[in-house]
Scaffold this active site. Structure first.
Site, mmCIF file in Angstrom:
data_model
loop_
_atom_site.group_PDB
_atom_site.id
_atom_site.type_symbol
_atom_site.label_atom_id
_atom_site.label_comp_id
_atom_site.label_asym_id
_atom_site.label_seq_id
_atom_site.Cartn_x
_atom_site.Cartn_y
_atom_site.Cartn_z
ATOM 1 N N HIS A 19 37.323 -11.106 -2.458
ATOM 2 C CA HIS A 19 37.315 -12.484 -2.959
ATOM 3 C C HIS A 19 38.364 -12.664 -4.051
ATOM 4 O O HIS A 19 38.995 -13.716 -4.144
ATOM 5 C CB HIS A 19 35.925 -12.854 -3.497
ATOM 6 C CG HIS A 19 34.842 -12.823 -2.452
ATOM 7 N ND1 HIS A 19 33.526 -13.092 -2.745
ATOM 8 C CD2 HIS A 19 34.884 -12.548 -1.127
ATOM 9 C CE1 HIS A 19 32.808 -12.991 -1.636
ATOM 10 N NE2 HIS A 19 33.606 -12.652 -0.651
ATOM 11 N N ASP A 44 18.817 -11.170 7.092
ATOM 12 C CA ASP A 44 19.247 -9.861 7.624
ATOM 13 C C ASP A 44 18.042 -9.021 8.006
ATOM 14 O O ASP A 44 18.079 -8.274 8.980
ATOM 15 C CB ASP A 44 20.001 -9.021 6.574
ATOM 16 C CG ASP A 44 21.172 -9.726 5.951
ATOM 17 O OD1 ASP A 44 21.770 -10.572 6.629
ATOM 18 O OD2 ASP A 44 21.474 -9.422 4.777
ATOM 19 N N HIS A 71 20.252 -10.119 2.604
ATOM 20 C CA HIS A 71 19.922 -11.546 2.690
ATOM 21 C C HIS A 71 18.571 -11.618 3.397
ATOM 22 O O HIS A 71 18.287 -10.782 4.277
ATOM 23 C CB HIS A 71 20.894 -12.328 3.570
ATOM 24 C CG HIS A 71 22.323 -12.307 3.129
ATOM 25 N ND1 HIS A 71 23.181 -11.312 3.459
ATOM 26 C CD2 HIS A 71 23.036 -13.199 2.409
ATOM 27 C CE1 HIS A 71 24.384 -11.571 2.959
ATOM 28 N NE2 HIS A 71 24.321 -12.716 2.307
HETATM 29 C C1 XUL Z 1 30.558 -13.373 1.766
HETATM 30 C C2 XUL Z 1 29.868 -12.443 0.882
HETATM 31 C C3 XUL Z 1 28.379 -12.408 0.963
HETATM 32 C C4 XUL Z 1 27.709 -12.217 -0.349
HETATM 33 C C5 XUL Z 1 26.208 -12.344 -0.299
HETATM 34 O O1 XUL Z 1 31.936 -13.361 1.641
HETATM 35 O O2 XUL Z 1 30.489 -11.722 0.138
HETATM 36 O O3 XUL Z 1 28.019 -11.430 1.867
HETATM 37 O O4 XUL Z 1 28.015 -10.983 -0.896
HETATM 38 O O5 XUL Z 1 25.800 -13.520 0.243
HETATM 39 CO CO CO Z 2 29.946 -10.228 -1.200
#
Ligand code: XUL
Ligand code: CO
Length: 439
Positions: free
Chosen positions: A271, A104, A101
């Site tokens: 997720h 980061d 990111h």
């Molecule tokens: C958050 C996540 C993030 C994304 C990138 O759950 O997975 O780190 O991968 O923003």
């Molecule tokens: Co992620």
């Protein structure tokens, strides 16, 4: 340049009988599996945020991680030290990709202009290190969720000034990703969701999210960025209801706003778990829709309802993930990005290596098992036979659009039904035989 992981050598493949925790047991980068080497199949990537900026904080306690750059106090000096440490880490581990990111790699300053200047300084450093090491950027992204300004969301904020700020931030993040020749750019809708409909205009928020993504597509064209755009679905956390719930929901969203041809999915195992799916479900759904792009390789905990981001060690999951990836013909511009962090109690620098080694070995073994499953073709053959009624007679007429309800009624009136077993337990036992290496 100082060495940050002094006692750690380059990690080697020692084979399955090795008891050296600092060695690969299954990941043998140059070993050929099918038509490619392991390294080419797996395309491992290190997540900059967990590995170099994450400290091990949780809602009940502060950072526990001990890192060789902890003594540096100036935020930009620390950011530079992290770059050096990161490239030493990639080299020792033998990983060829990384993801970040914007926030980061360089700390945010008081103004956007100053923040962008800091980014440029670090990007220059990263670019040099990339050129000398051959390490590549799998994808870049922007953190549109950490700073308090994003409390109501970014592209879905109720505040138009925040939408504008988010756009400016993504514009810059796309530019630096392009500058570093990134193979992709990821959109994870950090706070794009809501807590209560009592204060939310869902229609406007969804329309605005689509407007934002269209602007990104237009800008990529304008600057000549040809990398893949990924959307990373997640059902909840940080908001109660994230708009990008799962692959099916996101595909519906992309199609209704005319965006589907511009995006693929970056699918994260944890997720999938939070959405009540298996990782295989998400990968399979993406694959059959031509949307499987990249993977955030981690695992969650089946007993917890939040994103634990653990390193992937479950062979059943890595095997079935690799099964889908092989059926997809690989990940193309994507890779296996370890969006994972060592546990808070695994706080020593060595644990950064042990954790990645564990994940790389689990995927390497999964790759070999999945390759064997596919080359034997037993599972595929079973599925094919299970649906064989659609390849002849009335089934073929249904598939070819030759019959409607009236013809099917005539057929049903004159035929009896004979079902066959789904043999689920036989297939599960078969997968166990493959995982145990007995087939
Ligand atoms: C958050 C996540 C993030 C994304 C990138 O759950 O997975 O780190 O991968 O923003
Ligand atoms: Co992620």
């Amino acid at each position: 340049m100082s060495e940050y992981f002094k006692n750690i050598p380059k990690i080697k493949y020692e084979g399955k009988n090795s008891d050296n925790p600092m060695a690969f047991k299954y990941y043998n980068p140059d070993e050929v599996v099918g038509d490619k080497t392991m390294k080419e199949h797996l395309k491992f990537s290190v997540a900059y945020w967990h590995t170099f900026t994450g400290g091990g904080v949780d809602p009940f306690g502060s950072a526990t991680m001990q890192r060789p750059w902890d003594h540096i106090t100036d935020p930009m000096d620390k950011a530079k030290a992290r770059v050096d440490a990161a490239f030493e880490f990639f080299d020792k581990l033998g990983v060829e990709y990384f993801c970040f990111h914007d926030r980061d790699i360089a700390p945010e300053a008081d103004t956007l202009a100053e923040t962008n200047k800091r980014l440029d300084e670090i990007v220059k450093l990263i670019k040099d290190r990339m050129a000398s090491s051959g390490v590549k950027l799998l994808w870049g992204t922007a953190s549109l969720f950490t700073n308090p300004r994003f409390m109501h969301g970014a592209a879905t904020s109720c505040n138009a000034d925040v939408f504008a700020y988010a756009a400016a931030q993504v514009k810059k993040a796309m530019e630096i990703t392009h500058e570093l020749d990134g193979a992709g750019y990821t959109f994870w809708g950090g706070r794009e969701g809501y807590e209560t409909l009592l204060n939310t205009d869902m229609k406007l928020e969804l329309d605005n999210m689509a407007r934002f993504l269209h602007m990104a597509v237009d800008y990529a064209k304008e600057i000549g960025f040809k990398g893949t755009f990924y959307i990373e679905p997640k059902p909840k956390e940080p908001t109660k209801h994230q708009y990008d719930f799962d692959c099916a929901t996101v595909l519906g969203f992309l199609k209704s706003y005319g965006l589907d041809k511009h995006f693929k999915f970056n699918i994260e195992t944890n997720h999938a778990t939070l959405a009540g799916h298996t990782m295989q479900h998400e990968l399979h759904f993406a694959r059959i829709n031509g949307m499987l792009g990249s993977v955030d390789a981690n695992q969650g905990d089946m007993l917890l309802g939040w994103d634990t981001d653990q390193f992937p060690t479950d062979l059943y999951v890595t095997t079935l993930a690799m099964y889908e990836i092989l059926k997809n013909g690989g990940l193309h511009s994507g890779g296996l990005n370890f969006d994972a962090k060592p546990r808070r109690t695994s706080f020593e620098p060595e644990d950064m290596f042990y954790a990645h080694i564990a994940g790389m070995d689990a995927f390497a073994r999964g790759l070999k098992i999945a390759h064997k499953m596919l080359s034997d073709g037993k599972l595929e053959k079973f599925v094919q036979e299970r649906y064989s009624s659609f390849t002849k007679g009335i089934g073929a007429d249904i598939v070819n659009g030759k019959v409607g309800f009236k013809e099917l009624e005539q057929y049903a009136l004159n035929n009896t039904i004979t079902n066959t077993s789904g043999r689920q337990e036989v297939l599960e036992a078969l997968v166990n035989q493959y995982i145990l290496g007995d087939l």
